[in-house]
Every structure is written in C-alpha cells, then in structure tokens.
Motif scaffolding. Sequence first.
Motif, mmCIF file in Angstrom:
data_model
loop_
_atom_site.group_PDB
_atom_site.id
_atom_site.type_symbol
_atom_site.label_atom_id
_atom_site.label_comp_id
_atom_site.label_asym_id
_atom_site.label_seq_id
_atom_site.Cartn_x
_atom_site.Cartn_y
_atom_site.Cartn_z
ATOM 1 N N CYS A 12 1.215 3.007 7.607
ATOM 2 C CA CYS A 12 2.015 2.291 8.588
ATOM 3 C C CYS A 12 1.706 0.801 8.482
ATOM 4 O O CYS A 12 0.548 0.399 8.681
ATOM 5 C CB CYS A 12 1.695 2.787 9.995
ATOM 6 N N PRO A 13 2.685 -0.054 8.178
ATOM 7 C CA PRO A 13 2.413 -1.494 8.018
ATOM 8 C C PRO A 13 1.791 -2.119 9.264
ATOM 9 O O PRO A 13 0.876 -2.942 9.141
ATOM 10 C CB PRO A 13 3.802 -2.080 7.729
ATOM 11 N N ARG A 18 -4.280 -4.021 11.559
ATOM 12 C CA ARG A 18 -5.515 -3.938 12.337
ATOM 13 C C ARG A 18 -6.749 -4.235 11.488
ATOM 14 O O ARG A 18 -7.828 -4.498 12.035
ATOM 15 C CB ARG A 18 -5.648 -2.541 12.954
ATOM 16 N N ILE A 19 -6.603 -4.181 10.176
ATOM 17 C CA ILE A 19 -7.757 -4.454 9.316
ATOM 18 C C ILE A 19 -8.247 -5.880 9.493
ATOM 19 O O ILE A 19 -9.462 -6.134 9.590
ATOM 20 C CB ILE A 19 -7.404 -4.169 7.837
ATOM 21 N N GLY A 43 -2.946 5.164 -7.263
ATOM 22 C CA GLY A 43 -2.929 4.174 -8.324
ATOM 23 C C GLY A 43 -2.204 2.884 -8.006
ATOM 24 O O GLY A 43 -2.051 2.028 -8.877
ATOM 25 N N LYS A 44 -1.789 2.716 -6.747
ATOM 26 C CA LYS A 44 -1.055 1.509 -6.344
ATOM 27 C C LYS A 44 -1.797 0.823 -5.201
ATOM 28 O O LYS A 44 -2.317 1.467 -4.300
ATOM 29 C CB LYS A 44 0.372 1.859 -5.911
ATOM 30 N N VAL A 45 -1.825 -0.503 -5.240
ATOM 31 C CA VAL A 45 -2.533 -1.284 -4.230
ATOM 32 C C VAL A 45 -1.659 -1.428 -2.994
ATOM 33 O O VAL A 45 -0.506 -1.872 -3.073
ATOM 34 C CB VAL A 45 -2.909 -2.673 -4.778
ATOM 35 N N VAL A 46 -2.220 -1.062 -1.852
ATOM 36 C CA VAL A 46 -1.471 -1.148 -0.596
ATOM 37 C C VAL A 46 -1.981 -2.282 0.289
ATOM 38 O O VAL A 46 -1.268 -2.766 1.178
ATOM 39 C CB VAL A 46 -1.528 0.199 0.161
ATOM 40 N N GLN A 47 -3.209 -2.728 0.050
ATOM 41 C CA GLN A 47 -3.794 -3.810 0.855
ATOM 42 C C GLN A 47 -4.841 -4.522 0.020
ATOM 43 O O GLN A 47 -5.686 -3.897 -0.605
ATOM 44 C CB GLN A 47 -4.431 -3.244 2.139
ATOM 45 N N GLN A 409 -7.096 4.920 9.807
ATOM 46 C CA GLN A 409 -6.189 5.038 10.951
ATOM 47 C C GLN A 409 -4.788 4.573 10.609
ATOM 48 O O GLN A 409 -3.816 4.947 11.268
ATOM 49 C CB GLN A 409 -6.740 4.268 12.159
ATOM 50 N N ALA A 410 -4.670 3.767 9.550
ATOM 51 C CA ALA A 410 -3.340 3.274 9.123
ATOM 52 C C ALA A 410 -2.612 4.290 8.249
ATOM 53 O O ALA A 410 -1.426 4.115 7.971
ATOM 54 C CB ALA A 410 -3.490 1.952 8.366
ATOM 55 N N MET A 411 -3.311 5.332 7.816
ATOM 56 C CA MET A 411 -2.692 6.351 6.971
ATOM 57 C C MET A 411 -1.977 7.360 7.859
ATOM 58 O O MET A 411 -2.602 8.031 8.695
ATOM 59 C CB MET A 411 -3.763 7.044 6.121
#
Length: 413
Positions: A12-13, A18-19, A43-47, A409-411
Amino acid sequence: MTLAKPGNLGFCPRRLERIRPALERHIADDKLPGIVTLLARDGKVVQHEAYGGLHRGHSEPMTTDAIFRLYSMTKPITCVALMVLYEQGHFQLTDPAAKFISKFDDLKVAVEADQELVLEDLASPVTIHQLLTHTSGLSYSFSEYGSVEEGYRTARVCADQPLGDFIAALLEQPLAFQPGTRWRYSFSNDVVARLVEVISGLRFDDYLREHIFEPLRMNDTDFFVPEEKHHRFTSMYGSGDILAPDVPVSRLLDDLGAGVNIQLAGPDDCLEASPHDIMRGGHGLVSTAADYLRFCSMLLNGGVLDGTRVLGRKTVELMTVNHIASELLPLDEEGIPQPGVGYGLGFGVMMDVAQAGSIGSNGEYYWSGAASTSFWIDPVEMLVGIQLTQFQPSGAFTNAADFKVAAYQAMVD
C-alpha cells in the motif's frame, strides 16, 4: 535500479509512507546521522530512500548510493565465499579445521575450577562446520563471559594486522569451551576467511572480488573506498569502537549511558579510506544498499542472479536453515537469551516469530552489524529488507526493528 509501483508488488503506497517518520525520529545530532533503507519484492525494488545526512554538522544530505561500513554484515559474504569452495569439493563440513590450519591441533580449552584456570585437551577437533556456526569454542574480545575474553584483550589479538598473523595470534589463546558444546558469537568467521585464503591460494579480498563482487556486479563493495568515492562515504558515530583490541562491551554501554556520542571515523581518516591489508571475515567490508541487494537477491533466487550462478540451490538451502542443536538453544548474546531464532552457516534463522517477538516469517534469514546496519531475506514473501546507518554500539536505537515493522505493515497482498 528503478522503483516499481508498490501496488503491483502487494504494498500500500500510503502505508509505505510510514517508513520515513519511523526512521527520521532516530536522526538528530545526539542520535543517528542518517539512514538508507531498501525494500525489494519478487526481484523488484519497492522502496529505496535516504534520511538525514552523510555526516553531522555538514550540509551533505544522505544519498541512496552512500557507502557504509558493514561490520558483521560481512559475515554472510565470507561464509558464501567458503561454501563456493565447498561446492568445488575442497572439504566436507565435518572436516577438522586443522586439515588446513595446523595450529588448531595445539589448542587447549580454558576451564575455570575453584577460582583457578585449568587448560584441558580438546575432547574433539574443531570442525569447519563449527567455525561457520559459531560453535567452535572461540569468542570475541569485547565479550565478557570470563577469562578467555580477558586474555584476548590483554594480548590485543584484535589489533590491526594481516589476516594470517591475526589468526596465528588468536590461536595462541585457549578456547572458551569444548567445540560443539555451546553457541557463542565469535572470531570464527575470521578463521573462515583464512580458510578461504589457504584453500584458494588467493588473498581474501582478491577471492571475494573474483568470485562474488565482480560476478554479481557489486561495484561499490570492497575493504576500502577509493578516493574518488569518498564524497559518498559516511561518517560513523557512537560511544566507541566495539572492535578496539582492549574494549569490553560494558565500557561502550556505560559511555553511551553517560551521553558519549562522538565521531568515530570520517570518510578520509579511517582504515577503509585507502587500500590496506587488514582483511577480516567477520567485519571490514564497505558497501551500498544497492550492492547488498544484489548479494541478497542471489541468495533469494537460489544462488543465481542475472544468469550468473554463485552457489547451487541446495547449498543456499543448507546455509539458511538452523544448524544449532535444540540443547544449545536459545542462542545467548552477551548473556541475553534470543528465543525463537537459530543460526545457519553465516545467518541468523527465524524459527518462531511468536517466540522471537518479531514480525516477519518463519524461515527468514538475516544478520546485522556493529554500526547498526541490518538486513533480512524472507523467502515466504520473496522480500529483502536492508537498513544502513553508522552508529555504535548496535541496538542503541530501535531503527532496525522500526524499519522492519513499517515494511511489513505496508504489505497488504
């Protein structure tokens, strides 16, 4: 390296946002200087973000390509290096270390009886497996379990010297316990690095470049930072260096409690600022979040990345399961029990998230470093998390745990 859309990877964007506040609350002149975090899934960068600055009292902001001292996040790389040689048939895990380093045959074991120190013969040889799992009987000079650690500090075995000389000095000291009878965090992985040298015939740094860094294109990872990259090299702060030859961990904690928080190393005035010959297997590497992701991704992919295979899939599986017998659990770190976790060949292993009191997945593997760096690899969720900063002692702040909570928590899928 490009960022993928969080929603496409099950995040969830808005929750990912919150990070930043979770990490920034740890950044101040009397706290951490700056932090870099990275999350990758499938395999992909999300943050991948930077917080704070490269140094205190300067205008340079922290950058996502900043270079950090890894400290004990060196250990997994060292153990992978030795396991490459294992796959080539050079040894079995049960082989005695003395097969390659003869001084292991002369070791004694320190036993304290009636307030006297008695030296006993080895009940069984130290094995390569025990060196990989910290069950060898070796200890660390900063630890305070007893006379062996005091002997390390008195002899200054952790002083800067080439790897072979360091191992020779270390093996002049007795073991803290009979091999295989306890788990104790130790210099064992430094011996692993020496095994790499003896078996391969290469200097440890040369071996890592040839067999890990260059194949994985980890272009910013080494034992030193070239001068042209010093503008990306972070300063380190804290109450003292845990690997100083004569410093027990209690002194660092006491000084921390007294408010000591000074610069311990800058980008130009430290060992890592130029080429040197003080290689270690338990610490010493410098790297970036992006480089370390390539190492972690290789492991998560079963030993291969972008068509380049470093290890076989079954070897990675062997390294990342618990190897510690039930009677030696829970693991003990400086007298503090660590329930719910075990240890593999160079990695901590999550066995029970409930007992550990840590969000994540059973089967994830991880480690951290003395300057408050940390990473984890979650095969269940195909997730890698990396958090880098520069502050000693590790654990002074909850930045690593806070990042992990904010990540999970964002997953949402």
